[in-house]
Design an enzyme around this catalytic site. Structure first.
Site, PDB file in Angstrom:
ATOM      1  N   SER A 194      -0.432-102.251  80.647  1.00 16.36           N
ATOM      2  CA  SER A 194       0.640-101.745  81.419  1.00 16.36           C
ATOM      3  C   SER A 194       0.434 -99.464  81.108  1.00 16.36           C
ATOM      4  O   SER A 194       0.763 -99.267  80.394  1.00 16.36           O
ATOM      5  CB  SER A 194       1.575-101.794  81.368  1.00 16.36           C
ATOM      6  N   GLY A 195      -1.129 -98.900  80.337  1.00 16.51           N
ATOM      7  CA  GLY A 195      -1.603 -98.036  80.095  1.00 16.51           C
ATOM      8  C   GLY A 195      -1.292 -97.425  80.972  1.00 16.51           C
ATOM      9  O   GLY A 195      -1.682 -97.672  82.458  1.00 16.51           O
ATOM     10  N   ALA A 201      -4.769 -97.025  82.476  1.00 17.21           N
ATOM     11  CA  ALA A 201      -5.895 -97.580  83.067  1.00 17.21           C
ATOM     12  C   ALA A 201      -5.089 -98.275  83.603  1.00 17.21           C
ATOM     13  O   ALA A 201      -5.150 -98.003  85.229  1.00 17.21           O
ATOM     14  CB  ALA A 201      -6.421 -97.995  82.060  1.00 17.21           C
ATOM     15  N   THR A 256      -0.855 -95.886  75.803  1.00 14.18           N
ATOM     16  CA  THR A 256      -1.412 -94.415  76.473  1.00 14.18           C
ATOM     17  C   THR A 256       0.738 -93.732  75.906  1.00 14.18           C
ATOM     18  O   THR A 256      -0.027 -92.763  74.733  1.00 14.18           O
ATOM     19  CB  THR A 256      -1.159 -95.016  77.606  1.00 14.18           C
ATOM     20  N   ALA A 316      -0.031 -91.774  72.527  1.00 20.86           N
ATOM     21  CA  ALA A 316      -1.090 -90.177  72.357  1.00 20.86           C
ATOM     22  C   ALA A 316      -0.541 -89.266  72.185  1.00 20.86           C
ATOM     23  O   ALA A 316       0.456 -88.393  72.709  1.00 20.86           O
ATOM     24  CB  ALA A 316      -1.843 -90.452  73.410  1.00 20.86           C
ATOM     25  N   GLU A 347      -8.768 -79.377  70.781  1.00 23.32           N
ATOM     26  CA  GLU A 347      -9.241 -79.863  69.806  1.00 23.32           C
ATOM     27  C   GLU A 347      -9.859 -80.277  69.367  1.00 23.32           C
ATOM     28  O   GLU A 347     -11.662 -79.482  69.895  1.00 23.32           O
ATOM     29  CB  GLU A 347      -8.937 -80.974  70.261  1.00 23.32           C
ATOM     30  N   HIS A 382      -9.707 -91.886  62.392  1.00 18.13           N
ATOM     31  CA  HIS A 382      -8.640 -90.742  62.667  1.00 18.13           C
ATOM     32  C   HIS A 382      -8.555 -89.840  61.676  1.00 18.13           C
ATOM     33  O   HIS A 382      -8.381 -90.251  60.449  1.00 18.13           O
ATOM     34  CB  HIS A 382      -6.973 -90.929  63.814  1.00 18.13           C
ATOM     35  N   ARG A 403     -15.870 -90.776  69.944  1.00 18.04           N
ATOM     36  CA  ARG A 403     -15.270 -90.122  71.465  1.00 18.04           C
ATOM     37  C   ARG A 403     -15.552 -88.723  71.470  1.00 18.04           C
ATOM     38  O   ARG A 403     -14.604 -88.685  70.204  1.00 18.04           O
ATOM     39  CB  ARG A 403     -14.304 -90.525  71.573  1.00 18.04           C
TER      40      ARG A 403
END
Length: 589
Positions: A30-31, A33, A61, A64, A132, A256, A401
């Protein structure tokens, strides 16, 4: 490449299903996508079942911070966004997938705005755009300063709630998908799932469908420290692996660079300091106050994430420390509180004030660039099975990414997945079929939940941000020992979500480590200290792993055209256009 000695069972040990459900399409996750896929399918498909592991807004999600990247300004162009994405992917991006992402992205974002997503705007009412790492233009839309994912999740869930009375869509929360069901021809036709619920839908059940879409997010909990939420245990990827689907690029794990360092021994989900903070002018320094990113890359502190993470790791080794610092003080309290309210609040809760002191930071696992291998329509190598979002590997990200491309990928390829299913089901393809029992003998391997830390420690120590043949071999041995111990135990009493999740992490950890051993070079999110250089002559290819008919993990290579390198200066990542000296925020009509 050939079969390994690693055996992966077809299914996890679980009780027999005690209830059944039926749909045309099952969407798992349920993000951005999963919700986008389900909402789009609901318009044209009679019965859609949306399954989510906890509640609708608890996926990755919602966490984010930075934003969603799209060409939304006349000062930007698709060619520039494509170029930045290809450079970040270090030669391994699927060029057609990148063109699809970038060219279809703006319309997808406008549709998101149309259903209610409220992105930040400037004083004139125009949508604000920022920058970014790895981007040479202001193209990042954000909401609530640093709560973009939360706002996108809110808008999509609100859209879903508006149609919850529609009998054509059903939502089951608190449901962990255990495995995929297949028919006699190997086509996926449903899932087994465990629901912690009330009433009749409880315990393990079976949901049958003409197709299944996996949108379960990433595998961050495979490491001791990650920015991912606790639900990110790679369930969809692992279920797909056991069902025989191909997984690609698993070795490319993005760490990250700026995760708040909370001290030795801190594990689990760690607080992320968004790249957007550096986009607004914050910079990295070591313990002596030296800005060590200067001279490392033309974009300095805004270099692609793999470059920044590698530079931080190098500086930590040189100085004998376990963290560096992010300096935001010059941005001022008023700006930080307005632009990054969630980050500032979280830092202050933990005893750090970014307006008055340096923030200790270190790299932590953040994103899986690889996943279940799909084409541009979301189809996997197994008929009836689709994947999108972080669970998938569309080829967009390559070896690394580009910041804020993940939300866009989830949005764009979820729409494509739904459209392909609508067309196929409408044409009579993927007719209803019947799952068959697992032909393999029962496998006792099921890892107790308390063994998760052993998996995480092994992965972090040997298959983390810096790897070598020796460290990876140690991880392989440690994971094999966990598997062997599980096989010796009677696991009938430990079937449940914690053991299923931990076993999923074990299976993915073994596949990831195997792929990392095969890639004897450093590229993107895969850093080998024994092979510190990129090797385009030997490794310009994808490593694809799958479970073979005999149950053993097999790997093969898929070559990438050398033309992928055309026009890309991967050694210096020099932009084709002038780089703005100031990283100011731009506004958009």
């Amino acid at each position: 490449m050939s079969a390994s000695g690693i055996r992966i069972p077809r299914r996890l040990r679980a009780p027999a299903p005690g209830w059944t459900a039926t749909a045309d399409v099952i969407v798992v996750g349920s993000g951005i996508a999963g919700l986008t896929t389900a909402l789009r399918l609901r318009r044209r498909v009679a019965r859609v079942l949306l399954v989510t592991k906890t509640v609708l807004d608890e996926g990755s999600t919602a966490w984010a911070q930075g934003g969603i990247a799209a060409v939304m300004s006349p000062d930007d162009s698709p060619e520039e966004h494509i170029h930045d994405t290809l450079v970040a992917g270090v030669g391994l991006c699927d060029v057609e997938a990148v063109h699809t992402l970038v060219n279809e992205g703006p319309d997808a974002v406008w549709d998101l705005i149309a259903i209610g997503a409220d992105f930040d705007r400037g004083e004139t009412g125009k949508i604000s755009l920022t920058r970014e790492g790895g981007h040479h233009r202001d193209r990042i839309l954000h909401a609530g300063g640093d709560a973009t994912g939360r706002e996108i999740s809110r808008a999509l869930i609100a859209a879903l709630n508006r149609v919850r009375d529609d009998p054509g869509i059903e939502v089951i929360e608190h449901a962990l998908v255990v495995d995929l069901l297949s028919d006699a021809d190997g086509r996926v036709c449903g899932v087994t799932l465990h629901v912690i619920g009330e009433g009749q839908v409880d315990g393990v059940g079976a949901a049958h469908a003409r197709a299944v879409v996996l949108a379960t997010g990433g595998l961050g909990q495979i490491y001791a420290s990650t920015t991912n939420p606790s639900v990110a245990t790679g369930d969809g990827m692992a279920a797909a692996l056991r069902a025989g689907a191909e997984l690609a690029d698993l070795e490319f794990v993005q760490f990250h660079p700026t995760v708040l360092y909370l001290g030795e021994g801190s594990t689990g989900q760690q607080p992320l300091i968004s790249e957007a903070v550096r986009g607004e002018g914050a910079f990295l320094v070591d313990g002596d106050g030296v800005r060590f990113m200067e001279g490392q890359h033309p974009l300095a502190d805004l270099a692609p994430r793999d470059v920044v993470s590698r530079a931080i790791i190098t500086r930590m080794r040189e100085t004998g420390t376990d963290h560096v610092y992010l300096d935001c003080r010059h941005l001022g309290a008023a700006f930080l509180e307005q632009r990054f309210p969630s980050i500032v609040d979280r830092c202050r809760e933990l005893g750090f004030d970014p307006a008055t002191e340096l923030l200790p930071v270190a790299p932590a696992q953040h994103y899986a660039s690889g996943g279940v291998r799909t084409d541009l329509r979301g189809r996997t190598s197994v008929e009836g099975l689709y994947a999108c979002g972080e669970t998938s590997c569309t080829g967009v990200h390559g070896a690394n990414r580009l910041a804020s491309n993940s939300l866009l990928e989830g949005l764009v390829f979820a729409r494509r997945t739904a459209d392909d299913l609508i067309a196929r089901l409408g044409a009579g393809e993927l007719p209803p079929t019947t799952p068959i029992p697992d032909p393999d003998p029962p496998v006792r391997e099921l890892v107790r939940g308390k063994r998760r830390l052993a998996v995480q420690r092994a992965m972090t120590a040997g298959a983390g941000s810096v790897r070598s043949a020796g460290s990876l071999a140690q991880t392989e041995a440690a994971l094999a020992a966990v598997a062997a111990r599980a096989a010796e135990k009677d696991t009938r009493r430990v079937c449940g979500p914690k053991s299923w999740e931990t076993t999923n992490l074990l299976h993915l950890g073994r596949a990831l480590t195997h792929a990392a051993l095969l890639r004897e070079e450093t590229r993107g999110g895969h850093v080998r200290e024994d092979f510190p250089e990129r090797d385009d002559a030997r490794f310009l290819h994808h490593i694809v792993v799958s479970r073979g008919p005999d149950g053993h993990l097999a790997a093969h290579r898929v070559d990438v055209p050398r033309s992928n390198l055309d026009g890309l200066d991967l050694d210096h990542a020099t932009p084709r256009h002038a780089v703005a000296q100031a990283h100011s925020t731009g506004d958009l009509e």
